[in-house]
Design a protein around this motif. Structure first.
Motif: not given
Length: 173
Positions: A96-112
């Protein structure tokens, strides 16, 4: 390389966010290079800590190698080790990450956005990202099997009188 990052949208129910990155002083480009990116929020409902897309499953190496790469990148963040055993067990699905003090993500550049692919930059990989809820900082690591490993992304928030966090620039080292 100095750059700017702007969040354009966020849908927490679906674990989605998107934005633009503007790379300044790119040696082979006459103007700043702008890319559009889409991201996944690791919320264990929509997305887990295991990637499995964006070309992340390296041909010939199999899924086990991809999971190992995921773990290697996530463990670079000091906020991740308390979650490691559960992530190794089930990708973190039971966390349960809802109250974790960090948010983990992945970002993918799609186009120029404003230049062609001959600008001297690549968007073949993606970023593992960690947002600190306490100070608004964002740290990340770029993953592309054809690039130098663990290129670091650092964004420092600026407070310009609005509530929340905004980001003026980041550097990719």
């Amino acid at each position: 390389m100095e750059s700017k990052c702007t969040n354009q949208g966020c849908d927490l129910d679906h674990g989605y966010l998107c934005g633009t990155m503007e790379a300044l002083n790119v040696p082979m480009a006459d103007t700043p290079v702008v890319t559009f990116w889409e991201g996944e929020i690791v919320d264990t409902k929509n997305y887990t800590f295991f990637t499995g897309k964006w070309g992340a499953t390296v041909t010939g190496l199999g899924i086990m190698s991809r999971v190992e790469d995921d773990i290697k990148h996530w463990t670079k963040f000091p906020s991740f080790p308390p979650l490691l055993s559960q992530v190794e067990a089930d990708g973190g699905k039971s966390l349960d990450l809802s109250n974790y003090p960090y948010v983990f993500m992945r970002w993918k550049e799609q186009y120029f956005v404003n230049v062609g692919t001959d600008c001297g930059l690549t968007i073949a990989g993606f970023y593992y990202v960690c947002f600190s809820c306490s100070d608004g900082s964002i740290n990340g690591f770029y993953y592309d099997p054809n690039s130098s490993p663990f290129q670091k992304l650092e964004l420092k928030s600026t407070n310009d009188g609005r509530s929340g966090f905004s980001f003026s620039t980041y550097e990719l080292q």
